[in-house]
Design an enzyme around this catalytic site. Structure first.
Site, PDB file in Angstrom:
ATOM      1  N   LEU A 136      11.802  -0.571  72.874  1.00  0.00           N
ATOM      2  CA  LEU A 136      12.305  -0.625  71.509  1.00  0.00           C
ATOM      3  C   LEU A 136      12.762  -2.030  71.125  1.00  0.00           C
ATOM      4  CD1 LEU A 136      12.872   1.004  68.980  1.00  0.00           C
ATOM      5  CD2 LEU A 136      15.091   1.613  69.943  1.00  0.00           C
ATOM      6  N   LEU A 144       9.741  -4.009  70.173  1.00  0.00           N
ATOM      7  CA  LEU A 144       9.250  -3.565  68.869  1.00  0.00           C
ATOM      8  C   LEU A 144      10.108  -4.152  67.746  1.00  0.00           C
ATOM      9  CD1 LEU A 144       8.389   0.165  69.596  1.00  0.00           C
ATOM     10  CD2 LEU A 144       6.804  -1.752  69.349  1.00  0.00           C
ATOM     11  N   HIS A 145      11.416  -4.177  67.956  1.00  0.00           N
ATOM     12  CA  HIS A 145      12.317  -4.773  66.974  1.00  0.00           C
ATOM     13  C   HIS A 145      12.017  -6.266  66.814  1.00  0.00           C
ATOM     14  CE1 HIS A 145      15.844  -5.575  64.598  1.00  0.00           C
ATOM     15  NE2 HIS A 145      16.309  -6.415  65.509  1.00  0.00           N
ATOM     16  N   ALA A 146      11.779  -6.948  67.918  1.00  0.00           N
ATOM     17  CA  ALA A 146      11.469  -8.379  67.866  1.00  0.00           C
ATOM     18  C   ALA A 146      10.194  -8.620  67.066  1.00  0.00           C
ATOM     19  CB  ALA A 146      11.324  -8.942  69.284  1.00  0.00           C
TER      20      ALA A 146
END
Length: 107
Positions: free
Chosen positions: A72, A75-77
């Site tokens: 996660l 994915l945020h990055a």
């Protein structure tokens, strides 16, 4: 913290700085402070490129079969990376609008 987490935080930090620079450039355009915009874009682009390079390093490892997996945080990055790129595009358009507006007001 090491490995994938470290790279993800590097991406988040650098592209966050880039996005802030692009947003500040829009604010400077709104104020008519044109001379400050180029420096903000230069700083924003440098920060963005750092984040992009870190992301490219992960893609290179993936292509070499040395994937560290996906989580996660990564994915945020990646979301932040794309957001910063979008903000740059919007900032360039907004600055152009403010320049045109200023020309019309000064006629």
């Amino acid at each position: 913290m090491e490995g994938l987490e470290q790279v993800a935080f590097e991406i988040i930090s650098t592209v966050g700085t880039a996005r802030s620079c692009y947003i500040e450039a829009i604010q400077k355009a709104k104020e008519g402070k044109w001379e400050e915009i180029d420096e903000l874009f230069k700083a924003g682009d440098e920060a963005f490129n750092e984040g992009h390079d870190a992301h490219m390093g992960l893609l290179t490892k993936e292509a070499e079969g040395k994937s560290e997996g996906v989580n996660l945080l990564l994915l945020h990055a990646e979301d932040q990376l794309m957001s910063a790129e979008g903000f740059k595009t919007v900032a360039l358009e907004m600055i152009d609008v403010y320049k045109r507006l200023e020309k019309l007001e000064n006629k």
